[in-house]
Design an enzyme around this catalytic site. Sequence first.
Site, PDB file in Angstrom:
ATOM      1  N   THR A 278      -4.192   4.956  -1.351  1.00 17.57           N
ATOM      2  CA  THR A 278      -4.836   5.216  -0.447  1.00 17.57           C
ATOM      3  C   THR A 278      -5.574   6.486  -0.983  1.00 17.57           C
ATOM      4  O   THR A 278      -5.126   7.375  -2.108  1.00 17.57           O
ATOM      5  CB  THR A 278      -4.446   5.350   0.953  1.00 17.57           C
ATOM      6  N   TYR A 279      -6.795   7.226  -0.411  1.00 16.97           N
ATOM      7  CA  TYR A 279      -7.315   8.027  -0.543  1.00 16.97           C
ATOM      8  C   TYR A 279      -7.879   9.037   0.396  1.00 16.97           C
ATOM      9  O   TYR A 279      -8.230   8.418   1.631  1.00 16.97           O
ATOM     10  CB  TYR A 279      -8.743   7.739  -1.360  1.00 16.97           C
TER      11      TYR A 279
ATOM     12  N   LYS B 107       7.903   3.616   1.764  1.00 16.86           N
ATOM     13  CA  LYS B 107       9.183   3.434   2.064  1.00 16.86           C
ATOM     14  C   LYS B 107       9.719   2.305   1.126  1.00 16.86           C
ATOM     15  O   LYS B 107       9.756   1.202   1.555  1.00 16.86           O
ATOM     16  CB  LYS B 107       9.605   3.162   3.422  1.00 16.86           C
TER      17      LYS B 107
ATOM     18  N   ARG C 190     -15.837   3.663   3.893  1.00 12.59           N
ATOM     19  CA  ARG C 190     -16.475   4.785   4.336  1.00 12.59           C
ATOM     20  C   ARG C 190     -15.742   6.080   4.383  1.00 12.59           C
ATOM     21  O   ARG C 190     -16.032   6.996   4.191  1.00 12.59           O
ATOM     22  CB  ARG C 190     -17.214   4.435   5.806  1.00 12.59           C
TER      23      ARG C 190
ATOM     24  N   GLU D 121       0.846  -1.198  -0.059  1.00 12.58           N
ATOM     25  CA  GLU D 121       0.014  -0.068   0.045  1.00 12.58           C
ATOM     26  C   GLU D 121       0.746   1.217   0.018  1.00 12.58           C
ATOM     27  O   GLU D 121       2.079   1.401   0.785  1.00 12.58           O
ATOM     28  CB  GLU D 121      -0.909   0.075   1.242  1.00 12.58           C
TER      29      GLU D 121
ATOM     30  N   TYR E  74     -11.790  -5.644  10.235  1.00  7.21           N
ATOM     31  CA  TYR E  74     -11.067  -5.503  11.436  1.00  7.21           C
ATOM     32  C   TYR E  74     -10.882  -6.565  12.518  1.00  7.21           C
ATOM     33  O   TYR E  74     -11.913  -6.764  13.194  1.00  7.21           O
ATOM     34  CB  TYR E  74     -11.834  -4.250  12.286  1.00  7.21           C
TER      35      TYR E  74
ATOM     36  N   ALA F 138     -10.007  11.136   2.785  1.00  6.11           N
ATOM     37  CA  ALA F 138     -11.363  11.099   3.285  1.00  6.11           C
ATOM     38  C   ALA F 138     -12.005  12.111   2.824  1.00  6.11           C
ATOM     39  O   ALA F 138     -12.912  12.111   2.019  1.00  6.11           O
ATOM     40  CB  ALA F 138     -11.754  10.667   4.528  1.00  6.11           C
TER      41      ALA F 138
ATOM     42  N   HIS G  21     -13.918  -2.842  14.587  1.00  8.51           N
ATOM     43  CA  HIS G  21     -13.900  -1.533  14.329  1.00  8.51           C
ATOM     44  C   HIS G  21     -14.158  -0.727  15.541  1.00  8.51           C
ATOM     45  O   HIS G  21     -15.012  -1.117  16.254  1.00  8.51           O
ATOM     46  CB  HIS G  21     -15.050  -1.329  13.280  1.00  8.51           C
TER      47      HIS G  21
END
Length: 291
Positions: A48-49, A275, A107, A17, A148, A51, A152
């Site tokens: 990733t995005y 990294k 979400r 990621e 999770y 939010a 969560h």
Amino acid sequence: MKLTEIFNKDRLSLSFEVFPPKTDSNFDSVKHATEEIAKLSPSFMSVTYGAGGGTSKYTLEIAKNIKEVYGVPTLAHLTCVSSTKETVRERIAQIKDAGIENIMALRGDLTPELAASDRSGWDYKHAIDLIHEINASDADFCIGGACYPEIHPESTNQKEDIKYLKEKVDAGCSFLTTQMFFDNNLLYNFLYKIREAGITVPIIPGIMPITNANQVDRAIKLSGSFMPQRFKSLVDKFGGSPDAMKQAGIAYATDQIIDLFANGIKNVHVYSMNKPDVARKIVDNLSHIIS
Ligand code: FAD
């Protein structure tokens, strides 16, 4: 390529990621870091995005570059919290136009302000609403969701969390990526419970190599993860020495990954934190294990 094609293969693989830059000024350095990671030929890379949507343009630019220049399949994250239908539909169309076939439907985190606000009028309240929106688009995406192992943070209990997770999968999630965890037994226990609940899609464990002591508090705050004594001892002993901590953190993550592979997991997702040196070291450590 749809990620389900990768998960269905009978081989062990690693994916990474990365996160997009927040501003134009660090775009080049982030792009370079993601390219160095792409050169390691991971099974796929997720981007990733933010939010609030601030980094959305960069999410796509980075994902497209990795896919087109390095041939690495990509997974574009997308969040829906506090977004309008118009914005979300536009983002879905942009992902399709970029030729990306995989979306991580999230979400997004609720900031304290969002959590305190009146959410009754929101177009999207949960990731499942975004999954419905993606399904309603004219593209055929492979959709992933988050899960999770340690519950969560907003859930009152694991049973409820798994009930909603099952609904999310039934709505059209083809795989789930886990929040980071530092004790593999938590993952095995979670897997047992979700399989019992009828969730059969591939679960991709997310492993975060902790390479400096400052990361520890942030990681716990973000994920609520349990820190096993073995890990705490490592931070106590090596946290004051950056080089030693990095080496020990990479060794700990490698050890977690080997244990996961040994116990039947086929793909592990590494939160590489942009990294390349850390990602490379982990790949080297597993050179005779991943194929
Ligand atoms: P949901 O699936 O909506 O779940 C959130 C909570 O609501 C849970 O407690 C769940 O049990 C409950 N719930 C679910 N459905 C319902 C329902 N129908 N009714 C009532 N309750 C319900 N954040 C970002 O901003 N950008 C990223 O790129 C990003 N990537 C991530 C990647 C991974 C692998 C993970 C694990 C997290 C990521 N996050 C990211 C963080 C994520 O946005 C947060 O953890 C967020 O708080 C929850 O997102 P979700 O998609 O799991 O939400």
